[in-house]
Write a protein that holds these residues in place. Sequence first.
Motif, short mmCIF file in Angstrom:
data_model
loop_
_atom_site.label_atom_id
_atom_site.label_comp_id
_atom_site.label_asym_id
_atom_site.label_seq_id
_atom_site.Cartn_x
_atom_site.Cartn_y
_atom_site.Cartn_z
N GLY A 1 -1.24 1.34 -9.29
CA GLY A 1 -0.11 1.40 -8.78
C GLY A 1 -0.07 1.28 -7.27
O GLY A 1 1.29 0.86 -6.63
N SER A 2 -1.07 1.60 -6.63
CA SER A 2 -1.36 1.06 -5.12
C SER A 2 -1.23 -0.48 -5.05
O SER A 2 -0.58 -0.83 -4.06
CB SER A 2 -2.55 1.60 -4.60
N ILE A 3 -1.82 -1.10 -5.92
CA ILE A 3 -1.74 -2.60 -5.74
C ILE A 3 -0.13 -3.07 -6.07
O ILE A 3 0.39 -3.85 -5.18
CB ILE A 3 -2.70 -3.21 -6.67
N TYR A 4 0.49 -2.47 -7.02
CA TYR A 4 1.81 -2.80 -7.30
C TYR A 4 2.69 -2.40 -5.89
O TYR A 4 3.46 -3.19 -5.37
CB TYR A 4 2.35 -2.13 -8.46
N ALA A 5 2.36 -1.36 -5.27
CA ALA A 5 3.34 -1.05 -4.15
C ALA A 5 3.32 -1.88 -3.11
O ALA A 5 4.05 -2.30 -2.50
CB ALA A 5 2.56 0.44 -3.81
N ILE A 6 1.94 -2.47 -2.95
CA ILE A 6 1.65 -3.51 -2.11
C ILE A 6 2.51 -4.75 -2.15
O ILE A 6 3.05 -5.37 -1.26
CB ILE A 6 -0.04 -3.67 -1.73
N TYR A 7 2.37 -5.21 -3.38
CA TYR A 7 3.08 -6.63 -3.68
C TYR A 7 4.41 -6.37 -3.94
O TYR A 7 5.04 -7.41 -4.04
CB TYR A 7 2.06 -7.33 -4.64
N LEU B 1 -9.86 4.72 -4.42
CA LEU B 1 -9.86 6.27 -4.77
C LEU B 1 -9.53 6.33 -6.36
O LEU B 1 -9.97 6.84 -7.35
CB LEU B 1 -8.74 7.08 -4.18
N GLY B 2 -8.62 5.42 -6.85
CA GLY B 2 -8.09 5.45 -8.17
C GLY B 2 -9.31 4.63 -9.07
O GLY B 2 -9.45 5.15 -10.41
N GLY B 3 -9.89 3.84 -8.49
CA GLY B 3 -11.19 3.03 -9.16
C GLY B 3 -12.15 4.22 -9.46
O GLY B 3 -12.91 4.45 -10.57
N MET B 4 -12.39 5.06 -8.34
CA MET B 4 -13.17 6.23 -8.59
C MET B 4 -12.95 7.22 -9.58
O MET B 4 -13.61 7.57 -10.23
CB MET B 4 -13.52 7.02 -7.21
#
Length: 126
Positions: free
Chosen positions: A82-88, A103-106
Amino acid sequence: MYKNLTIGAAFGMLAVVLGAFGAHALKKILTLEALNSFETAVRYQIYHAIVLLFVASFKGFSPKQSRSLTLLFSLGVVLFSGSIYAIYLLGIPAKNIWFITPLGGMVLVVAWLVMLAIFFKNREKK
């Protein structure tokens, strides 16, 4: 059980839609590095959609274990992908949310560790 299956299926469907969008619409807009990041988000989402379907249907998990794993994997996907989608897709500057992706990866690593611990615990019972 069906709630957990629904979450896995929804994540899977959304990954296919976003993957197709990235492959067709975003490849003309994003740099190769940015497109690779986007594809990583899609890949992690689809992998964990499959894991969620497994978690929901595996009879070796108690209902509580299944709910916990579903929560952890879902949270990890939302934070990581979701954070990657938010960026792009939303244009949110990476510098503003840089900490959310790792954090999501962790959280995903913790989910896998919890699943592993459950398997070891159940193995010892037999």
